[in-house]
Write an enzyme that holds these catalytic residues in place. Sequence first.
Site, PDB file in Angstrom:
ATOM      1  N   ASN A 111    -124.980  -5.062 -47.831  1.00  0.00           N
ATOM      2  CA  ASN A 111    -126.329  -5.312 -47.295  1.00  0.00           C
ATOM      3  C   ASN A 111    -127.386  -5.506 -48.385  1.00  0.00           C
ATOM      4  O   ASN A 111    -128.412  -4.848 -48.416  1.00  0.00           O
ATOM      5  CB  ASN A 111    -126.747  -4.207 -46.316  1.00  0.00           C
ATOM      6  CG  ASN A 111    -126.775  -2.829 -46.945  1.00  0.00           C
ATOM      7  OD1 ASN A 111    -126.196  -2.611 -48.009  1.00  0.00           O
ATOM      8  ND2 ASN A 111    -127.450  -1.895 -46.306  1.00  0.00           N
ATOM      9  N   ASP A 322    -122.500   7.455 -49.725  1.00  0.00           N
ATOM     10  CA  ASP A 322    -123.469   6.651 -48.965  1.00  0.00           C
ATOM     11  C   ASP A 322    -124.826   6.635 -49.695  1.00  0.00           C
ATOM     12  O   ASP A 322    -125.893   6.665 -49.082  1.00  0.00           O
ATOM     13  CB  ASP A 322    -123.640   7.153 -47.533  1.00  0.00           C
ATOM     14  CG  ASP A 322    -124.285   6.090 -46.636  1.00  0.00           C
ATOM     15  OD1 ASP A 322    -124.556   4.973 -47.127  1.00  0.00           O
ATOM     16  OD2 ASP A 322    -124.539   6.387 -45.451  1.00  0.00           O
TER      17      ASP A 322
END
Lengths: 444, 332
Positions: A111, A322
């Site tokens: 992303n 993450d």
Amino acid sequence: MNLLFKNGRLVDPASGTDERMDLLVEEGKITAMGRGIPESRSGKGSSPKEPSFPFLLRGGVIDCTGKVLVPGCIDMHCHLREPGFEYKETIESGSSAAAAGGYTSLACMANTYPVNDNRAVTEYILRKAREKGCTRVFPIGAVTKELKGESLAEIGELKDAGVVALSDDGRPLMNSGLLRRAMEYARGFGLTIISHCEELHLANQGVMNEGFMSTLLGLRGIPSAAEEVMVLRDIALAELTGASLHVAHVSTAGSLRAIREAKARGIKVSAETAPHYFSLTDEAVEGYDPNTKMNPPLRTAKDVTAIIAGLKDGTLDAIATDHAPQTAIEKDVEFDQAAFGIIGLETALPLTLRLVHEGHLTLMEAVEKLTLQPARILGLDLGRLKVGMDADLTLIDLERPKTIEVSQFKSKSRNSPFQGWKVKGVAVLTVVAGRVVYHDPGIF
Amino acid sequence: MANDLDRAVSRTISDKPSRRLAGKDLLGIQKIDVSEIELILDTAESFKEISNREIKKVPTLRGKTVINLFYEPSTRTRTSFEIAAKRLSADAINISTSASSVTKGETLIDTAKNLEAMNPDCIVIRHSSSGAPHLLARVMHVPVINAGDGAHEHPTQALLDLFTVREKKGKLAGLKIAIVGDILHSRVARSNIHGFIKMGAEVHLAGPRTMMPAGIERMGIHWHASLLELIPDADVIMMLRIQLERQGGGFFPTLREYSRLFGLNLEVLKAAKPDVLIMHPGPMNRGVEISPEVADGPYSVILDQVTNGVAVRMALLYLLVGGEREADRSSL
């Protein structure tokens, strides 16, 4: 320069090794492991790229007495923000943060802007990593074009360009039919699909876990079911297609039950969690600190207990960070307006070692989830200590106390809920292919 | 006569409160204790009479500046705070989103820092984001009063509701309070649940289950599926505004059905105690959650709530702003 790690406790999950021995690195590779390797074999072959650390001046012999030498940690889920969001993080700053946190390899999500859904972006990331990065960087390609969930990205080309897995992370693929095709197609290229499990209608623009805390705080809740129904769907699709599925950032007890059951039935599913899901609960949101806002959200104490049990019994194969850098523009605002995500590269190892200190995991288990398992899931020939392999190494001082101080982070961003936490056990030296990329100045 | 009263009050109300609240701010009822609630209500009682004077003003907070920072439309609460400040001789400044740099994209923190640079004595904030007052309180040194944040709390509303019920019933402990409607989105409900339970009352809720937030029972309430079930025993019935736009959110099928199941009208009210109090925080949807006959009827204390709001907010401003500030003292 050749390096000789003397008298360390070598922990290698692949071989089950956990004993005191020496490890020799020559020309970037592990060339000998065992007791009593003579010091004369170190210190040769200096490379001009290398800065001269004090310990290298002592002839490349590193005294590892009382420390643990493990394969270099591999983060299979991080966001390096480059290209497109360089104000949050770059490949250079992100990999420096990684090295300081004991990581030698990173798999970065797609992303970016533009999205990593084509060869040009993949190659850009790989080139930047070669030029500026101090760790290995493995791009993860998008499943769908621009992560829009509408049509497949050119997966064959992405594979050819060097992606190691596929994911629309951050955006769940709501179209089950398309995911089915993606799984079938990806299977043909031997690529795992990493799934961000979130049913958007159930998540309903929530900003924290739905439960008593969201009720008290008056914040819109994301129920556990938003994750669980997608985990169950994705497992069903993995079963249908025979593809290998990896469930990202598992946060709920129900997801764990589903994954455990699927594994027992032999479905090709693996799963990761992140340190915040076993270190914090939704009670941390009280006070409305946007650094406690991430997706999936912090859950309840019951979920934390289940996550720890899932790590112990192997339902959760890996621990990933993450790592999601955000700056003050995104985070110093009202809680419901703030961006999701926290950084984790410089806190994951000590938070994982907390589980070891508290007796939840053995050191071997913890190391496996940070090294061998991510390598296995991504199909990387890394994550083990073995003669002939590239010398990616992390030296850990299990007892070294540290107060987490975000202002000291190498990351460009500061969005961590662990500011001020007192932890024990940190990386003191990180080596990528025989090259020292981080050393703790307090020790060496 | 007015002069006598003025002297009488200035004897009892000094510029500096003898007791204060524990915290710098008032962010919610959840975080204050019973003695603080009692202090506010008792103080409000002594202030209420000022609003009935010919000259409705005491000099208690002269020279102080109160900023009303309203990021959401409000008539009642903003006006009430403004009047409260002015009756205490404070200067009240009103800022609403359309008239500030918010529309130009300034962050709340930057707005707060700029306002603080002008040296106000108190900030009253209304914001659609839960926790926005907490953000402000963290970066500002002056007292911050929450005038309603998202679906979190509306503490001054709960205080004026507690005040009104105590005034009418002479007590709070042991009363059965019914709160009816959309609890999920209601900051008024949350503050009142905390407040009434702290003061020893029982809180009963009725409304569609879709509008009961997760784990609400853990707040110590009793939920009823039907309005009729809780009417006979209730000492107080508080009707919440049903936001008309919720109809499309899947929370209930139609306003017609909502009104039929949870609307308060004279027919439903027949089962109530003869001395029941009907409350509504406003603004009302007449004919939806409450019929006009009930809203304007003999049991209704809806306008008393508004009147008491001024006294409660005067009390709060006095307790938080009156006298020297810690910062002033430490700089001496």
